[in-house]
Design an enzyme around this catalytic site. Sequence first.
Site, PDB file in Angstrom:
ATOM      1  N   SER A  24      43.307  30.710  18.883  1.00  0.00           N
ATOM      2  CA  SER A  24      44.105  30.310  20.046  1.00  0.00           C
ATOM      3  C   SER A  24      43.146  29.658  21.042  1.00  0.00           C
ATOM      4  CB  SER A  24      44.846  31.498  20.665  1.00  0.00           C
ATOM      5  OG  SER A  24      43.964  32.565  20.937  1.00  0.00           O
TER       6      SER A  24
ATOM      7  N   GLU B  32      42.438  28.416  25.083  1.00  0.00           N
ATOM      8  CA  GLU B  32      42.803  28.542  26.500  1.00  0.00           C
ATOM      9  C   GLU B  32      42.408  27.274  27.254  1.00  0.00           C
ATOM     10  OE1 GLU B  32      42.119  32.365  28.358  1.00  0.00           O
ATOM     11  OE2 GLU B  32      41.316  31.349  30.123  1.00  0.00           O
TER      12      GLU B  32
ATOM     13  N   TYR C  41      46.382  30.410  35.235  1.00  0.00           N
ATOM     14  CA  TYR C  41      47.217  30.437  36.432  1.00  0.00           C
ATOM     15  C   TYR C  41      46.331  30.831  37.604  1.00  0.00           C
ATOM     16  CZ  TYR C  41      51.450  31.919  39.051  1.00  0.00           C
ATOM     17  OH  TYR C  41      52.474  32.068  39.943  1.00  0.00           O
TER      18      TYR C  41
ATOM     19  N   ASP D 236      42.171  38.401  40.388  1.00  0.00           N
ATOM     20  CA  ASP D 236      41.102  38.955  41.231  1.00  0.00           C
ATOM     21  C   ASP D 236      41.624  39.170  42.648  1.00  0.00           C
ATOM     22  OD1 ASP D 236      39.320  38.852  39.164  1.00  0.00           O
ATOM     23  OD2 ASP D 236      38.365  36.977  39.818  1.00  0.00           O
TER      24      ASP D 236
ATOM     25  N   PHE E 258      27.919  33.518  36.551  1.00  0.00           N
ATOM     26  CA  PHE E 258      29.335  33.682  36.249  1.00  0.00           C
ATOM     27  C   PHE E 258      29.565  34.993  35.483  1.00  0.00           C
ATOM     28  CE2 PHE E 258      33.044  32.531  33.426  1.00  0.00           C
ATOM     29  CZ  PHE E 258      33.997  32.659  34.427  1.00  0.00           C
TER      30      PHE E 258
ATOM     31  N   HIS F 124      40.092  33.877  20.304  1.00  0.00           N
ATOM     32  CA  HIS F 124      40.639  33.133  21.444  1.00  0.00           C
ATOM     33  C   HIS F 124      39.469  32.360  22.057  1.00  0.00           C
ATOM     34  CE1 HIS F 124      43.482  32.424  24.744  1.00  0.00           C
ATOM     35  NE2 HIS F 124      42.491  32.649  25.587  1.00  0.00           N
TER      36      HIS F 124
HETATM   37  C1  LIG Z   1      41.866  36.664  28.598  1.00  0.00           C
HETATM   38  C2  LIG Z   1      41.803  36.601  30.124  1.00  0.00           C
HETATM   39  C3  LIG Z   1      42.550  35.642  30.786  1.00  0.00           C
HETATM   40  C4  LIG Z   1      42.524  35.555  32.190  1.00  0.00           C
HETATM   41  N1  LIG Z   1      43.271  34.591  32.808  1.00  0.00           N
HETATM   42  C5  LIG Z   1      43.299  34.532  34.161  1.00  0.00           C
HETATM   43  C6  LIG Z   1      44.115  33.564  34.848  1.00  0.00           C
HETATM   44  O1  LIG Z   1      44.798  32.732  34.222  1.00  0.00           O
HETATM   45  N2  LIG Z   1      44.112  33.580  36.197  1.00  0.00           N
HETATM   46  C7  LIG Z   1      43.368  34.480  36.907  1.00  0.00           C
HETATM   47  O2  LIG Z   1      43.428  34.430  38.150  1.00  0.00           O
HETATM   48  N3  LIG Z   1      42.599  35.410  36.309  1.00  0.00           N
HETATM   49  C8  LIG Z   1      42.536  35.454  34.946  1.00  0.00           C
HETATM   50  N4  LIG Z   1      41.756  36.398  34.328  1.00  0.00           N
HETATM   51  C9  LIG Z   1      40.924  37.307  35.148  1.00  0.00           C
HETATM   52  C10 LIG Z   1      41.679  38.570  35.627  1.00  0.00           C
HETATM   53  O3  LIG Z   1      42.738  38.192  36.476  1.00  0.00           O
HETATM   54  C11 LIG Z   1      40.686  39.457  36.360  1.00  0.00           C
HETATM   55  O4  LIG Z   1      39.733  39.982  35.458  1.00  0.00           O
HETATM   56  C12 LIG Z   1      41.279  40.534  37.245  1.00  0.00           C
HETATM   57  O5  LIG Z   1      40.279  41.011  38.126  1.00  0.00           O
HETATM   58  C13 LIG Z   1      41.834  41.743  36.491  1.00  0.00           C
HETATM   59  O6  LIG Z   1      43.003  41.425  35.858  1.00  0.00           O
HETATM   60  P1  LIG Z   1      43.615  42.426  34.754  1.00  0.00           P
HETATM   61  O7  LIG Z   1      44.895  41.874  34.329  1.00  0.00           O
HETATM   62  O8  LIG Z   1      42.611  42.770  33.742  1.00  0.00           O
HETATM   63  O9  LIG Z   1      43.843  43.712  35.694  1.00  0.00           O
HETATM   64  P2  LIG Z   1      44.225  45.216  35.426  1.00  0.00           P
HETATM   65  O10 LIG Z   1      44.219  45.535  33.975  1.00  0.00           O
HETATM   66  O11 LIG Z   1      45.425  45.552  36.221  1.00  0.00           O
HETATM   67  O12 LIG Z   1      43.021  45.952  36.157  1.00  0.00           O
HETATM   68  C14 LIG Z   1      41.644  45.771  35.855  1.00  0.00           C
HETATM   69  C15 LIG Z   1      40.897  47.043  36.230  1.00  0.00           C
HETATM   70  O13 LIG Z   1      40.927  47.259  37.648  1.00  0.00           O
HETATM   71  C16 LIG Z   1      41.247  48.621  37.947  1.00  0.00           C
HETATM   72  N5  LIG Z   1      42.483  48.637  38.761  1.00  0.00           N
HETATM   73  C17 LIG Z   1      43.644  47.988  38.507  1.00  0.00           C
HETATM   74  N6  LIG Z   1      44.549  48.211  39.479  1.00  0.00           N
HETATM   75  C18 LIG Z   1      43.947  49.006  40.370  1.00  0.00           C
HETATM   76  C19 LIG Z   1      44.370  49.584  41.600  1.00  0.00           C
HETATM   77  N7  LIG Z   1      45.601  49.372  42.092  1.00  0.00           N
HETATM   78  N8  LIG Z   1      43.502  50.355  42.246  1.00  0.00           N
HETATM   79  C20 LIG Z   1      42.257  50.576  41.743  1.00  0.00           C
HETATM   80  N9  LIG Z   1      41.808  50.049  40.587  1.00  0.00           N
HETATM   81  C21 LIG Z   1      42.636  49.288  39.907  1.00  0.00           C
HETATM   82  C22 LIG Z   1      41.457  49.354  36.649  1.00  0.00           C
HETATM   83  O14 LIG Z   1      40.400  50.225  36.381  1.00  0.00           O
HETATM   84  C23 LIG Z   1      41.536  48.263  35.607  1.00  0.00           C
HETATM   85  O15 LIG Z   1      40.901  48.594  34.396  1.00  0.00           O
HETATM   86  C24 LIG Z   1      41.733  36.489  32.934  1.00  0.00           C
HETATM   87  C25 LIG Z   1      40.969  37.448  32.252  1.00  0.00           C
HETATM   88  C26 LIG Z   1      40.985  37.510  30.858  1.00  0.00           C
HETATM   89  C27 LIG Z   1      40.136  38.526  30.147  1.00  0.00           C
END
Ligand SMILES: Cc1cc2nc3c(=O)[nH]c(=O)nc-3n(C[C@H](O)[C@H](O)[C@H](O)COP(=O)(O)OP(=O)(O)OC[C@H]3O[C@@H](n4cnc5c(N)ncnc54)[C@H](O)[C@@H]3O)c2cc1C
Length: 302
Positions: free
Chosen positions: A20, A22, A54, A113, A223, A273
């Site tokens: 896949s 990205e 996004y 983030d 990074f 990926h």
């Molecule tokens: C394959 C991939 C694609 C991505 N694509 C994008 C994108 O398109 N756009 C973008 O902006 N970013 C993207 N990211 C980055 C991602 O948004 C960041 O890593 C973000 O900081 C965490 O997102 P997550 O979905 O893993 O969060 P989550 O799984 O919700 O959380 C990550 C960690 O933070 C902690 N946590 C979560 N919620 C809380 C809370 N409420 N209080 C305290 N701790 C908490 C937990 O320990 C958790 O393990 C991508 C990352 C990956 C790996």
Amino acid sequence: MQHHPSSSETPAAQHAIDLSFELFPARTPEAETALHETVDQLSRLKPRFMSVTYGAGGTTQDRTLGMLQHLVNAKVPAAGHLTCVGAPRSAVNEMVGRYLQAGVRHIVALRGDPQGGLDQPFVPHPEGYANAAALVKGIRAITEIEISVAAYPEKHPQSPDIATDLDMLRAKVDNGANRAITQFFFDNDLFYRYLDRVRARGITVPVVPGIMPIVSFARIRSFAEKCGATVPTRLADRFSGCDNDPERHMAVAAEVAAEQVTALREQGVRQFHFYTLNRADLVFAICALLGIEGAAAKRCAA
Ligand SMILES: Cc1cc2nc3c(=O)[nH]c(=O)nc-3n(C[C@H](O)[C@H](O)[C@H](O)COP(=O)(O)OP(=O)(O)OC[C@H]3O[C@@H](n4cnc5c(N)ncnc54)[C@H](O)[C@@H]3O)c2cc1C
């Protein structure tokens, strides 16, 4: 060494490798035209899907959607990334509706983030989803389409420990995610160890390694540090002397990525990926080294 298949979806004999790609949405009309050409080229490698990132907080909403619409029109299986940071649930749900309307049948569900960066605590919008697990639940309440989520072989930088990190992945899967895609890593042992922990935690969905080609070794270190990923010192040796030689840098980047994928394949991993950085040339160079059908021919024609 243990055998570490990442996927049980398709028999390895039928699909020796499953890719896949990205992409990130283009910023200018010229870049968009170039990106359409990139899509055209990459689609010859028959990926399982192409995904479009996004901007956290919705900064790229329309451009992400426009690119997804292009993929759907080109009959490329499209996955739209979607973050929930800084937005009420209603706005995020509306975006899900727009994706569905465009014909997108796969969402990569992410928290995003924190607005001030990863050294700031994440504060959910007062009417927003608390994290990616809550987002997955929200999407599942709307639609049955495929959902992928993020996973972190070296743990997310904001997770206090690996157990909490795995709990979060488990919650995302329990809420309906079908696949995890990892943050990039350069040491495969980190992935194998992580996968063992994921399976021990009772998580059975495919965990697909995210492969990041190193287009600039000078920039990857800072990074990677932000993302919580380690850059092994052996890579510094591989890239030494490449700084002012873009062609050599590109060749080494392709070799390093292809070697990583080859080693993972030898351990039974079948899905990959690629963070393409919108660079079809680089992806083709890697795929040609991997002997993937269609890649060598394109390189000769280029
Ligand atoms: C394959 C991939 C694609 C991505 N694509 C994008 C994108 O398109 N756009 C973008 O902006 N970013 C993207 N990211 C980055 C991602 O948004 C960041 O890593 C973000 O900081 C965490 O997102 P997550 O979905 O893993 O969060 P989550 O799984 O919700 O959380 C990550 C960690 O933070 C902690 N946590 C979560 N919620 C809380 C809370 N409420 N209080 C305290 N701790 C908490 C937990 O320990 C958790 O393990 C991508 C990352 C990956 C790996």
